[in-house]
Every structure is written in C-alpha cells, then in structure tokens.
Motif scaffolding. Structure first.
Motif, PDB file in Angstrom:
ATOM      1  N   GLY A 154      -5.440  -8.770   2.809  1.00  0.00           N
ATOM      2  CA  GLY A 154      -4.947  -7.424   2.525  1.00  0.00           C
ATOM      3  C   GLY A 154      -4.442  -6.686   3.747  1.00  0.00           C
ATOM      4  O   GLY A 154      -3.726  -5.685   3.618  1.00  0.00           O
ATOM      5  N   ILE A 155      -4.811  -7.158   4.934  1.00  0.00           N
ATOM      6  CA  ILE A 155      -4.386  -6.482   6.159  1.00  0.00           C
ATOM      7  C   ILE A 155      -2.867  -6.444   6.243  1.00  0.00           C
ATOM      8  O   ILE A 155      -2.261  -5.402   6.496  1.00  0.00           O
ATOM      9  CB  ILE A 155      -4.989  -7.178   7.390  1.00  0.00           C
ATOM     10  N   PHE A 156      -2.236  -7.602   6.015  1.00  0.00           N
ATOM     11  CA  PHE A 156      -0.783  -7.669   6.139  1.00  0.00           C
ATOM     12  C   PHE A 156      -0.076  -7.100   4.919  1.00  0.00           C
ATOM     13  O   PHE A 156       1.122  -6.827   4.960  1.00  0.00           O
ATOM     14  CB  PHE A 156      -0.352  -9.116   6.383  1.00  0.00           C
ATOM     15  N   SER A 157      -0.798  -6.918   3.804  1.00  0.00           N
ATOM     16  CA  SER A 157      -0.201  -6.283   2.626  1.00  0.00           C
ATOM     17  C   SER A 157      -0.184  -4.762   2.753  1.00  0.00           C
ATOM     18  O   SER A 157       0.778  -4.106   2.363  1.00  0.00           O
ATOM     19  CB  SER A 157      -0.967  -6.686   1.361  1.00  0.00           C
ATOM     20  N   LEU A 158      -1.264  -4.199   3.299  1.00  0.00           N
ATOM     21  CA  LEU A 158      -1.411  -2.745   3.350  1.00  0.00           C
ATOM     22  C   LEU A 158      -0.822  -2.133   4.616  1.00  0.00           C
ATOM     23  O   LEU A 158      -0.521  -0.938   4.644  1.00  0.00           O
ATOM     24  CB  LEU A 158      -2.891  -2.367   3.231  1.00  0.00           C
ATOM     25  N   TYR A 159      -0.681  -2.934   5.653  1.00  0.00           N
ATOM     26  CA  TYR A 159      -0.138  -2.430   6.922  1.00  0.00           C
ATOM     27  C   TYR A 159       1.250  -1.815   6.741  1.00  0.00           C
ATOM     28  O   TYR A 159       1.478  -0.664   7.136  1.00  0.00           O
ATOM     29  CB  TYR A 159      -0.095  -3.584   7.927  1.00  0.00           C
ATOM     30  N   PRO A 160       2.212  -2.531   6.138  1.00  0.00           N
ATOM     31  CA  PRO A 160       3.545  -1.926   5.976  1.00  0.00           C
ATOM     32  C   PRO A 160       3.530  -0.686   5.091  1.00  0.00           C
ATOM     33  O   PRO A 160       4.269   0.267   5.338  1.00  0.00           O
ATOM     34  CB  PRO A 160       4.370  -3.051   5.327  1.00  0.00           C
ATOM     35  N   VAL A 161       2.672  -0.697   4.070  1.00  0.00           N
ATOM     36  CA  VAL A 161       2.651   0.424   3.118  1.00  0.00           C
ATOM     37  C   VAL A 161       2.221   1.714   3.808  1.00  0.00           C
ATOM     38  O   VAL A 161       2.842   2.771   3.629  1.00  0.00           O
ATOM     39  CB  VAL A 161       1.702   0.113   1.940  1.00  0.00           C
ATOM     40  N   ILE A 162       1.161   1.634   4.609  1.00  0.00           N
ATOM     41  CA  ILE A 162       0.667   2.854   5.242  1.00  0.00           C
ATOM     42  C   ILE A 162       1.623   3.343   6.333  1.00  0.00           C
ATOM     43  O   ILE A 162       1.758   4.549   6.570  1.00  0.00           O
ATOM     44  CB  ILE A 162      -0.752   2.631   5.807  1.00  0.00           C
ATOM     45  N   LEU A 163       2.342   2.422   6.977  1.00  0.00           N
ATOM     46  CA  LEU A 163       3.336   2.838   7.969  1.00  0.00           C
ATOM     47  C   LEU A 163       4.472   3.607   7.309  1.00  0.00           C
ATOM     48  O   LEU A 163       4.929   4.635   7.812  1.00  0.00           O
ATOM     49  CB  LEU A 163       3.887   1.614   8.703  1.00  0.00           C
ATOM     50  N   VAL A 164       4.944   3.108   6.164  1.00  0.00           N
ATOM     51  CA  VAL A 164       6.019   3.800   5.446  1.00  0.00           C
ATOM     52  C   VAL A 164       5.536   5.151   4.953  1.00  0.00           C
ATOM     53  O   VAL A 164       6.250   6.149   5.039  1.00  0.00           O
ATOM     54  CB  VAL A 164       6.512   2.937   4.273  1.00  0.00           C
ATOM     55  N   ARG A 165       4.324   5.204   4.460  1.00  0.00           N
ATOM     56  CA  ARG A 165       3.824   6.457   3.913  1.00  0.00           C
ATOM     57  C   ARG A 165       3.708   7.547   4.968  1.00  0.00           C
ATOM     58  O   ARG A 165       4.048   8.695   4.735  1.00  0.00           O
ATOM     59  CB  ARG A 165       2.467   6.232   3.257  1.00  0.00           C
ATOM     60  N   TYR A 166       3.244   7.192   6.150  1.00  0.00           N
ATOM     61  CA  TYR A 166       3.000   8.197   7.178  1.00  0.00           C
ATOM     62  C   TYR A 166       4.251   8.518   8.001  1.00  0.00           C
ATOM     63  O   TYR A 166       4.405   9.641   8.469  1.00  0.00           O
ATOM     64  CB  TYR A 166       1.886   7.732   8.116  1.00  0.00           C
ATOM     65  N   PHE A 167       5.127   7.525   8.191  1.00  0.00           N
ATOM     66  CA  PHE A 167       6.222   7.718   9.147  1.00  0.00           C
ATOM     67  C   PHE A 167       7.615   7.501   8.561  1.00  0.00           C
ATOM     68  O   PHE A 167       8.601   7.643   9.269  1.00  0.00           O
ATOM     69  CB  PHE A 167       6.027   6.778  10.348  1.00  0.00           C
TER      70      PHE A 167
END
Length: 269
Positions: A154-167
């Motif tokens: 899940g690390i590599f699945s959630l990493y891009p999502v949270i980056l897009v959400r915040y930035f």
C-alpha cells in the motif's frame, strides 16, 4: 407529488437504493479528496508537510525493504527447509502486488489519512510478529511476512494519492520523483540496523524491535496527518504567494477556449 412517488419507489427497491447511496458516497469522497491548490515545486519543498510525508513513507518502507533482503537468512535460523523458504520468497512478491491493488481500491472508499494510519500500524505490528515467529514455526513465519508485504504494497499505492491531494497535479511527476528518494532513506535505516546487529552482536530481538521502532515513527506522522484536518493543511499552503487554485486554472482554460476562433480551434485539435 412525482418526487414523493420516485423517492418511495427508490426506498422500496433495495438494489436501486444501494446504488444511489453508493453513488452519493463516492461523489462526496471524490470532492473531499480533490486537490484545492496547484503548487510549484519550490513552494512545495518549502512546506514542512511535504517532508513529513517524505519521512512517513521512508520509515514505513524500512521494515519492508529489510524483510525483502533478509527473510531467507532469518528463516534459516529456525527453519531447515530451503525449498519452503524459496516458496515463501515467491509468495511475498504476490502479496506485495495484491496489497498494492487492494489498498488502491480501498483508498477510493475511505478517508485517506486514516487509511495511511492503519497501514503504518500494520507494518509496525507485522515487524514485531516477524520476531515472534521464530518461536512458533512455519505458519506464523509465513503469516508475519505476508502481512508485512500486504501492508507494504500500500505504500506505493497511497504515496501518489496523498501527494496529489496536498500539492495538486501540476508538478506531480517532479514531486513524485523527489518523493521516491525516500527509498534511499529507508535503505540507510536498513543498513544501520543491520550494521548494529553484525558489529554489536545484539541478536534478532534488537534487530526487529529497531525496525518496529522506525515504523512506529511513521505511525506518529500518520497520526499527525490524521488529526490535522485537510482544511488545516490548506490554511498553511494558502499563505504561500501566487498559489493557484484548481478553479482558477479551469477558468483560465475556459477563457482561452472562448477567445480562440472555431476554425483555429479545429486546427489545434
């Protein structure tokens, strides 16, 4: 009158009612996770929240990388079956791939920060379970490592999502490339823990408990993100000068399309 009849029909039809509720929940979820700002790379790197996310994934990834490198060496201390250990190694790749898919699917239905908090807690608990597995044999050994890799996927699945959400999406490729250097930090943590075990002869307890402690640091950061509501983060990022919102970008594109003559628009298309 017609609206009341339609509402009554919907409530009396379970499948239609379930479809309506699911659609409304997904719509609300997407609105909550929609990025509100498009930040430049320099602006993003100046924000403490970016580096908190950076180390969150560094610390949560350290036990997974270490387990991938040392699962067979560790297993040979109490399992005298090389073929079994080889099959476990193959199953770990499957577990990681299935975990990446599963966490990605669940992320479409759940609160992102809470999901990351759960993921880091599982990584920490699995690191402790790996150490305990030496006292209970093959079954617990397999459960511990498979659980660790299911969560690690899940690390590599959630990493891009949270980056897009915040930035935002504007400079996502660059930011994601910078963020992936967190793997190097995780590798340094792995090397230090291994070096301490080899040079100080501390044994497996200190080895796995050190990795669990590193993963627990990721839990604290994830808990921070969970408590710090998205609106709080947004209030921090909005103070950065010339931040562009998604609505501003869409309005600008609408103005450009309106000003371009139809013939010229067809040529561009």
């Amino acid at each position: 009158m017609g609206l009341q009849v339609q509402t009554k029909q919907t409530l009396l039809n379970p499948s239609r009612f379930l479809h309506l509720v699911t659609h409304q929940a997904l719509t609300l979820h997407r609105k909550m996770n929609e990025p509100k700002h498009e930040l430049e790379v320099k602006q993003t790197l100046s924000l403490p929240i970016f580096w908190k996310i950076f180390f969150l994934f560094s610390f949560s990834l350290a036990p997974v990388l270490t387990a991938l490198a040392i699962f067979k060496v560790y297993g040979q201390f109490f399992i005298a079956d090389d073929m079994f250990l080889a099959r476990v190694g193959g199953s770990l790749g499957v577990a990681k791939g299935f975990g990446a898919f599963s966490w990605g699917v669940v992320a479409d239905f759940m609160y992102l920060e809470g999901l990351i908090l759960v993921m880091t807690m599982i990584v920490t608990a699995a690191s402790v379970l790996v150490y305990i597995s030496q006292f209970y044999g093959k079954v617990v050994y397999v459960i511990a490592f498979v659980t660790l890799f299911l969560a690690g996927g899940g690390i590599f699945s959630l990493y891009p999502v949270i980056l897009v959400r915040y930035f935002g999406r504007k400079n996502f490729a660059t930011l994601y490339g910078i963020a992936l250097t967190s793997v190097a930090v995780a590798a340094v943590c792995m090397a230090l823990v291994t070096l301490i075990r080899d040079r100080l002869y501390t044994g497996w307890f200190v080895f796995w408990m050190s990795l669990a402690f590193i993963a627990s640091l990721a839990v604290w950061i994830a808990f921070y993100l969970h408590v710090l509501d998205y609106r709080g983060v947004r209030s921090q990022t909005v103070t950065v000068s010339d931040v562009r919102t998604v609505d501003q970008n869409e309005q600008e594109m609408t103005n450009i399309e309106r000003d371009v003559p139809p013939v010229q628009r067809e040529q561009v298309g």
